[in-house]
Design an enzyme around this catalytic site. Structure first.
Site, PDB file in Angstrom:
ATOM      1  N   ALA A  61       0.838  -1.211   0.000  1.00 35.49           N
ATOM      2  CA  ALA A  61       0.000   0.000   0.000  1.00 35.49           C
ATOM      3  C   ALA A  61       0.868   1.254   0.000  1.00 35.49           C
ATOM      4  O   ALA A  61       0.610   2.213  -0.736  1.00 35.49           O
ATOM      5  CB  ALA A  61      -0.935  -0.008   1.210  1.00 35.49           C
ATOM      6  N   GLU A  62       1.915   1.251   0.830  1.00 32.10           N
ATOM      7  CA  GLU A  62       2.788   2.429   0.881  1.00 32.10           C
ATOM      8  C   GLU A  62       3.535   2.604  -0.442  1.00 32.10           C
ATOM      9  O   GLU A  62       3.761   3.731  -0.893  1.00 32.10           O
ATOM     10  CB  GLU A  62       3.784   2.302   2.030  1.00 32.10           C
ATOM     11  N   ALA A  63       3.912   1.490  -1.075  1.00 35.03           N
ATOM     12  CA  ALA A  63       4.643   1.587  -2.338  1.00 35.03           C
ATOM     13  C   ALA A  63       3.799   2.283  -3.404  1.00 35.03           C
ATOM     14  O   ALA A  63       4.255   3.216  -4.069  1.00 35.03           O
ATOM     15  CB  ALA A  63       5.067   0.195  -2.814  1.00 35.03           C
TER      16      ALA A  63
END
Length: 325
Positions: A61-63
């Site tokens: 998700a952060e990527a």
């Protein structure tokens, strides 16, 4: 599939995909303004019960959220993640999960993305929200003259003097092939030493192309021309026993045999990445130059480069997909 924004980031940053992306097996499928899509294998990213680790979902998700924010940031700016929250809805035990990041707020200093992660049955596995702060990118320090790429003309002259302009090769001559590989690596954002290695990669011959322009027992001649780092890459590339070394290249403990000495090595990750990038540039140029070779060896090369996905830069991987699929 549109990835032009990711390719732009790769050119600006020297690689928009992080080492963690490679270790998790994250593959970007779409990257446009306002939307980024990527997928990740469940295998290798599980917790003790054999299902997808919640931390891996957060990393995915952060990527994609950070990538979407970086696209919005634009040239000269960077995105730094400052907050993520996630809800895990169901386990995923096999196959791939796909993350779709959609920009829900985009301002001058903050970008927030809503991220939905689903399994191969399109069932929601995780919902996340990622917020990134936008900052001006620090200026790069002035380059050290000693680190700049030497002038190409003397290198090309040396290659031509050793007969490279007369040796037949798919697409014309060996010299033309070497120059195209150099240009392709430059297009992918490779550093100067790797580009020079691409220009000279066949200098000592290779496992697939026996004709040599120089003697590997007299390495100082090429070192004086292109530098120690680039020559070391040329020698390493030329010495590869392909049948033995290629299958395990992406394995950190995978063996690598030097055909010059017979020694079996375990090269560090950085050297494996350089080797993979150089191999991709070389083989893709050959495939583009000769349709018959493409038809004969293209599927085999696609399988090989797919197994090396974590070693290849984003531009190199996209070129593999565009050329071999």
């Amino acid at each position: 599939m549109t990835l032009h924004e990711l390719e732009r980031l790769s050119r600006e940053l020297g690689g928009a995909s992080s080492p963690l992306d490679g270790r998790l097996g994250i593959e970007y499928l779409e990257a446009t303004t306002g939307r980024v899509v990527a997928r990740m294998p469940v295998e290798g990213n599980t917790q003790v019960y054999g299902v997808l680790h919640g931390g891996a979902s957060c990393a995915l998700a952060e990527a994609v959220g950070s990538c979407a924010a970086a696209i919005h940031a634009g040239p000269g700016r960077t995105a730094v993640g400052i907050e993520i929250n996630a809800t895990h809805h169901r386990p995923a035990g096999s196959g791939h999960v796909t993350a779709v990041a959609t920009v829900s707020h985009a301002g001058r200093t903050l970008v927030t993305c809503d991220v939905v992660i689903t399994d191969e049955q399109d069932r929601r596995v995780c919902t996340a929200r990622v917020t990134s702060m936008l900052r001006d990118r620090p200026r790069d320090p002035e380059p050290d003259i000693a680190d700049e790429e030497p002038r190409i003309a003397p290198v090309v002259e040396r290659l031509a003097s050793r007969g490279a302009a007369e040796i037949a090769h798919p697409g014309g001559t060996l010299l033309a092939h070497l120059e195209r590989v150099h240009a392709l690596l430059a297009e992918w954002g490779a550093r100067p030493a790797l580009r020079l290695a691409g220009l000279c990669h066949a200098y000592y011959g290779t496992d697939g192309f026996a004709t040599a322009l120089g003697d590997p027992d007299h390495r100082d001649e090429l070192t004086a021309l292109i530098g120690e780092e680039a020559e070391g890459l040329v020698h390493f590339y030329a010495g590869c026993d392909r049948r033995f070394s290629h299958p395990g290249l992406a394995d950190p403990a995978g063996p690598f045999r030097d055909r010059f000495t017979g020694a079996v090595l375990q090269p560090p990750l950085a050297l494996r990445r350089d080797f993979a990038e150089l191999t991709a540039a070389n083989e893709l140029d050959v495939m583009r130059a000769n349709p018959d070779l493409h038809a004969r060896y293209g599927p085999e090369l696609l399988d090989l480069f797919t197994s090396w996905r974590a070693l290849l830069s984003v531009p190199a991987w996209q070129a593999v997909r565009a050329t071999l699929r």
